[in-house]
Design a protein around this motif. Structure first.
Motif, PDB file in Angstrom:
ATOM      1  N   ARG A  65      48.527  32.980  42.653  1.00 22.47           N
ATOM      2  CA  ARG A  65      49.422  33.913  43.360  1.00 22.47           C
ATOM      3  C   ARG A  65      49.505  35.230  42.608  1.00 22.47           C
ATOM      4  NH1 ARG A  65      55.221  32.123  42.511  1.00 22.47           N
ATOM      5  NH2 ARG A  65      54.632  33.021  40.509  1.00 22.47           N
ATOM      6  N   ASP A  66      49.690  35.168  41.282  1.00 19.54           N
ATOM      7  CA  ASP A  66      49.786  36.389  40.479  1.00 19.54           C
ATOM      8  C   ASP A  66      48.472  37.158  40.493  1.00 19.54           C
ATOM      9  OD1 ASP A  66      52.364  35.641  39.856  1.00 19.54           O
ATOM     10  OD2 ASP A  66      51.848  34.807  37.892  1.00 19.54           O
ATOM     11  N   MET A  67      47.357  36.430  40.444  1.00 14.30           N
ATOM     12  CA  MET A  67      46.046  37.079  40.470  1.00 14.30           C
ATOM     13  C   MET A  67      45.808  37.782  41.799  1.00 14.30           C
ATOM     14  SD  MET A  67      44.000  33.970  38.623  1.00 14.30           S
ATOM     15  CE  MET A  67      42.410  34.419  39.325  1.00 14.30           C
ATOM     16  N   ALA A  68      46.157  37.136  42.892  1.00 12.47           N
ATOM     17  CA  ALA A  68      45.963  37.734  44.209  1.00 12.47           C
ATOM     18  C   ALA A  68      46.817  38.987  44.368  1.00 12.47           C
ATOM     19  CB  ALA A  68      46.309  36.723  45.301  1.00 12.47           C
ATOM     20  N   ARG A  69      48.054  38.911  43.913  1.00 13.27           N
ATOM     21  CA  ARG A  69      48.952  40.075  44.018  1.00 13.27           C
ATOM     22  C   ARG A  69      48.423  41.232  43.177  1.00 13.27           C
ATOM     23  NH1 ARG A  69      53.965  38.139  41.979  1.00 13.27           N
ATOM     24  NH2 ARG A  69      54.393  37.330  44.071  1.00 13.27           N
ATOM     25  N   ALA A  70      48.010  40.937  41.940  1.00  9.67           N
ATOM     26  CA  ALA A  70      47.511  41.985  41.056  1.00  9.67           C
ATOM     27  C   ALA A  70      46.225  42.603  41.600  1.00  9.67           C
ATOM     28  CB  ALA A  70      47.272  41.415  39.657  1.00  9.67           C
ATOM     29  N   TRP A  71      45.363  41.766  42.175  1.00  6.04           N
ATOM     30  CA  TRP A  71      44.091  42.263  42.703  1.00  6.04           C
ATOM     31  C   TRP A  71      44.335  43.189  43.902  1.00  6.04           C
ATOM     32  CZ3 TRP A  71      41.128  40.823  47.254  1.00  6.04           C
ATOM     33  CH2 TRP A  71      39.817  41.318  47.232  1.00  6.04           C
ATOM     34  N   LEU A  72      45.246  42.790  44.792  1.00  4.52           N
ATOM     35  CA  LEU A  72      45.554  43.627  45.948  1.00  4.52           C
ATOM     36  C   LEU A  72      46.189  44.949  45.517  1.00  4.52           C
ATOM     37  CD1 LEU A  72      46.934  40.924  48.421  1.00  4.52           C
ATOM     38  CD2 LEU A  72      44.736  42.130  48.548  1.00  4.52           C
ATOM     39  N   SER A  74      45.626  46.449  42.696  1.00  4.81           N
ATOM     40  CA  SER A  74      44.570  47.276  42.092  1.00  4.81           C
ATOM     41  C   SER A  74      43.716  47.935  43.174  1.00  4.81           C
ATOM     42  CB  SER A  74      43.697  46.428  41.167  1.00  4.81           C
ATOM     43  OG  SER A  74      42.883  45.523  41.902  1.00  4.81           O
ATOM     44  N   LEU A  75      43.467  47.220  44.279  1.00  6.34           N
ATOM     45  CA  LEU A  75      42.713  47.806  45.385  1.00  6.34           C
ATOM     46  C   LEU A  75      43.475  48.955  46.022  1.00  6.34           C
ATOM     47  CD1 LEU A  75      41.233  44.663  47.189  1.00  6.34           C
ATOM     48  CD2 LEU A  75      40.087  46.202  45.585  1.00  6.34           C
ATOM     49  N   ALA A  76      44.811  48.872  45.972  1.00 10.69           N
ATOM     50  CA  ALA A  76      45.645  49.934  46.545  1.00 10.69           C
ATOM     51  C   ALA A  76      45.873  51.077  45.565  1.00 10.69           C
ATOM     52  CB  ALA A  76      46.989  49.346  46.985  1.00 10.69           C
ATOM     53  N   GLY A  77      45.216  51.023  44.402  1.00 16.81           N
ATOM     54  CA  GLY A  77      45.336  52.095  43.420  1.00 16.81           C
ATOM     55  C   GLY A  77      46.587  52.025  42.585  1.00 16.81           C
ATOM     56  N   ARG A  78      47.169  50.815  42.463  1.00 16.64           N
ATOM     57  CA  ARG A  78      48.409  50.657  41.709  1.00 16.64           C
ATOM     58  C   ARG A  78      48.166  50.210  40.263  1.00 16.64           C
ATOM     59  NH1 ARG A  78      52.535  49.392  45.390  1.00 16.64           N
ATOM     60  NH2 ARG A  78      53.927  49.159  43.594  1.00 16.64           N
ATOM     61  N   GLY A  79      46.954  50.374  39.776  1.00 15.19           N
ATOM     62  CA  GLY A  79      46.667  50.040  38.389  1.00 15.19           C
ATOM     63  C   GLY A  79      45.901  48.734  38.237  1.00 15.19           C
ATOM     64  N   VAL A  80      45.186  48.640  37.136  1.00 16.09           N
ATOM     65  CA  VAL A  80      44.381  47.452  36.836  1.00 16.09           C
ATOM     66  C   VAL A  80      45.087  46.639  35.766  1.00 16.09           C
ATOM     67  CG1 VAL A  80      42.161  46.625  35.954  1.00 16.09           C
ATOM     68  CG2 VAL A  80      42.244  48.650  37.426  1.00 16.09           C
ATOM     69  N   SER A  81      45.145  45.315  35.948  1.00 13.76           N
ATOM     70  CA  SER A  81      45.799  44.432  34.988  1.00 13.76           C
ATOM     71  C   SER A  81      44.840  43.316  34.595  1.00 13.76           C
ATOM     72  CB  SER A  81      47.065  43.822  35.596  1.00 13.76           C
ATOM     73  OG  SER A  81      46.728  42.960  36.673  1.00 13.76           O
ATOM     74  N   GLU A  82      45.282  42.499  33.664  1.00 11.06           N
ATOM     75  CA  GLU A  82      44.468  41.359  33.237  1.00 11.06           C
ATOM     76  C   GLU A  82      44.199  40.410  34.402  1.00 11.06           C
ATOM     77  OE1 GLU A  82      44.766  37.601  30.088  1.00 11.06           O
ATOM     78  OE2 GLU A  82      46.050  39.370  29.836  1.00 11.06           O
ATOM     79  N   ASP A  83      45.218  40.197  35.245  1.00 13.90           N
ATOM     80  CA  ASP A  83      45.049  39.297  36.383  1.00 13.90           C
ATOM     81  C   ASP A  83      44.074  39.860  37.411  1.00 13.90           C
ATOM     82  OD1 ASP A  83      46.652  37.199  35.576  1.00 13.90           O
ATOM     83  OD2 ASP A  83      48.477  38.052  36.428  1.00 13.90           O
ATOM     84  N   SER A  84      44.123  41.143  37.671  1.00 12.73           N
ATOM     85  CA  SER A  84      43.202  41.730  38.656  1.00 12.73           C
ATOM     86  C   SER A  84      41.770  41.719  38.128  1.00 12.73           C
ATOM     87  CB  SER A  84      43.628  43.155  39.018  1.00 12.73           C
ATOM     88  OG  SER A  84      43.525  44.026  37.902  1.00 12.73           O
TER      89      SER A  84
END
Length: 269
Positions: A65-72, A74-84
């Motif tokens: 769930r956390d990975m999916a949220r972070a990836w989405l 990042s696609l929206a330009g909200r930053g890149v994280s370890e999960d994404s």
């Protein structure tokens, strides 16, 4: 045709061994050889794969769930994280095994699913696992962080997993440890990496089943899926809980003993 009690035992074996570094194919070949059981069939393969997929999805549901949220995000330009980044690592690391499966799956199924091959790979990759465990003990509990390079190298190692006896979890954990990752990080990435592999394999087998005229015993499939899911979930939980306490050497010794049994069965034929 697979009997009900055979399906129960095979589902338990599949669930128990799918995520342990001991090779499910090496274990599933023994009942067929010793007791002359027939192949469980395509429909049953799909069912137990869905069961093990459900187990790993349930166990890592919060991480996913956390990975999916972070990836989405990042696609929206909200930053890149370890999960994404992890989502991309998993996607890229899956490609080599997918290519091998599509290009050589038929050859492997028809020519490498033999007792001597399974015995040899069980032994050889068990020794590699032992070497990786020794390295992990010397390196200590803190390992290297996962990077794109490490993920791709682990993905290349996973490309050998379609060969029976190698063990997908075994070869990916071995590669991760040899690359300097900790046991827990190696196991976590290995188990998450199983999701796209099991999903794609299940989808391919499911399509083959949908386009065939094979009769389906839905009760047997349901029991097989349920049992494989329960045993796979318990296997993942227990393995991760005991991993740092007992290490991987028990699995190394087990693989060596299993290889000895398989060689004996081969010579006894």
């Amino acid at each position: 045709m697979t009997e009900f009690y055979q399906a129960v035992l095979l589902a338990l074996i599949q669930g128990l061994t799918e995520f342990l570094p001991i090779s499910s194919s090496a274990h599933l070949v023994i009942p067929a050889l010793v007791m002359g059981w027939p192949d469980q069939g395509l429909a049953f393969d799909v069912a137990v794969h869905l069961g093990t997929l459900a187990a790993v999805l349930l166990y890592y549901r919060r991480d996913l769930r956390d990975m999916a949220r972070a990836w989405l995000l990042s696609l929206a330009g909200r930053g890149v994280s370890e999960d994404s980044r992890l989502v991309w690592y998993l996607a890229l690391a899956t490609i080599p095994a997918g290519v091998v499966g599509l290009a050589a799956g038929g050859f492997i199924e028809n020519h490498l699913r033999t007792l001597p091959v399974i015995a040899a790979t069980t032994l050889v990759f068990g020794v590699f696992l032992g070497v990786a465990e020794v390295r992990a003990r010397r390196a200590g509990p803190v390992g290297r962080a996962l990077t794109l390079k490490l993920a791709l190298l682990i993905g290349l190692a996973q490309a050998m997993a379609p060969v029976p006896g190698v063990s997908r979890s075994g070869v990916t954990i071995t590669a991760a440890l040899l690359l300097g990752m900790s046991r827990q990080a190696a196991a976590r990435f290995s188990f998450l990496l199983s999701i796209p592999i099991i999903l794609s394999a299940g989808a391919l087998k499911g399509w083959e089943l949908a386009t065939s005229s094979v009769p389906v015993n839905w009760m047997m499939l349901g029991v097989g899926a349920l049992l494989s899911a329960i045993t796979a979930y318990l296997s993942i939980a227990l393995f991760l809980r005991l991993l740092d306490r007992i290490g991987l050497m028990p699995f190394v010794y087990y693989r060596i003993a299993l290889a000895g049994l398989l060689f004996w069965l081969w010579f006894a034929q």
